[in-house]
Design a protein around this motif. Structure first.
Motif: not given
Ligand code: PGA
Length: 250
Positions: A135, A139-140, A145, A148
């Motif tokens: 990720e 995104e985290r 995470t 993804v």
């Protein structure tokens, strides 16, 4: 042509990704690594630029060091200027190929669907595919995470992936080349998730992103981590050797 077979790769694997680094003088590092680990007892792999593969196969012939490519085309052969096929990598001495590295996904717009096609091409040439996923920082931060990496895993693993033909590398994009690493809990969470989602529970799961001699032992102690995909620290035999030693004793 000398080959460095890794027919039944051990689950513990330290793979060095030289990326676009290394002219022929860099072969001395491969030789030093081969001399340092005549029989490491864990998988040790160097993935140099394709231009160095054949000479590196000669430089490490008879040693336990395996070789890998950094990408391959999904087609067997043909009119694809500048690309390299899985069979060419195998012919030059590779047993593995890295696929779907985040730098390939970012620089060349590679999709998970293409990675799956490349994985099938790798298998066609009897190469083990090292499928990378991870990720971004955004995104985290957004709590995405697992969603993804789960989508990347589902999209990138072709049907038929097993421990004999595939390795998975979890590489958070924000940890690559940054000196930052996730916490042990974060790595354990993603590896546990990937293990549960993977089609073969025996598939080797590597962590990658700023692994170095100072943090390798702690990373290898994390449940579910079978080894590492190492960039910068794989360029020097002394540093990569220390990581291999940490894996041997993990
Ligand atoms: P790094 O790269 O070890 O330099 O962070 C890892 C990778 O991109 O595979």
């Amino acid at each position: 042509m000398p080959t460095n077979p890794a027919a039944s790769p051990p689950r513990k694997l330290a793979a060095g990704n030289w990326k676009m680094n290394g002219l022929s003088a860099q072969l001395a590092e491969a030789r030093a690594l081969a001399d340092a680990f005549p029989a490491p007892g864990v998988g040790v792999l160097l993935c140099p630029p394709a231009t160095l593969l054949a000479t590196m196969a000669q430089a490490t012939a008879g040693s336990a060091i395996g070789l890998g490519g950094q990408d391959c085309h999904e087609a067997e052969k043909g009119a694809h200027t500048g690309d390299i096929s899985a069979a060419m990598l195998a012919d030059a001495g590779a047993s593995h190929v890295i696929l779907g590295h985040s730098e390939r996904r970012a620089d060349h717009g590679e999709t998970s669907e293409q990675v799956a096609a490349k994985l099938r091409a790798a298998w066609g040439a009897e190469l083990v595919g090292i499928v990378c996923l991870g990720e971004t920082a955004e995104e985290r931060a957004a709590g995405r995470t697992l969603g993804v990496v789960g989508a990347q895993l589902a999209g990138s693993l072709a049907e038929g992936a097993t421990a004999a033909n595939t390795v998975i590398a979890y590489e958070p994009v924000w940890a690559i080349g940054s000196g930052q690493t996730p916490t042990a809990e974060q790595i354990a969470e993603v590896h546990g998730f990937l293990r549960a989602q993977s089609p073969d529970p025996a598939i080797s799961l590597l962590y990658g992103g700023s692994v170095n001699p100072g943090n390798a032992a702690a990373i290898f102690a994390i449940p579910g981590v079978d080894g590492a995909l190492v960039g910068g620290a794989s360029l020097k035999a002394v540093d990569f050797g220390a990581i291999v030693t940490a894996l041997q004793t993990a």
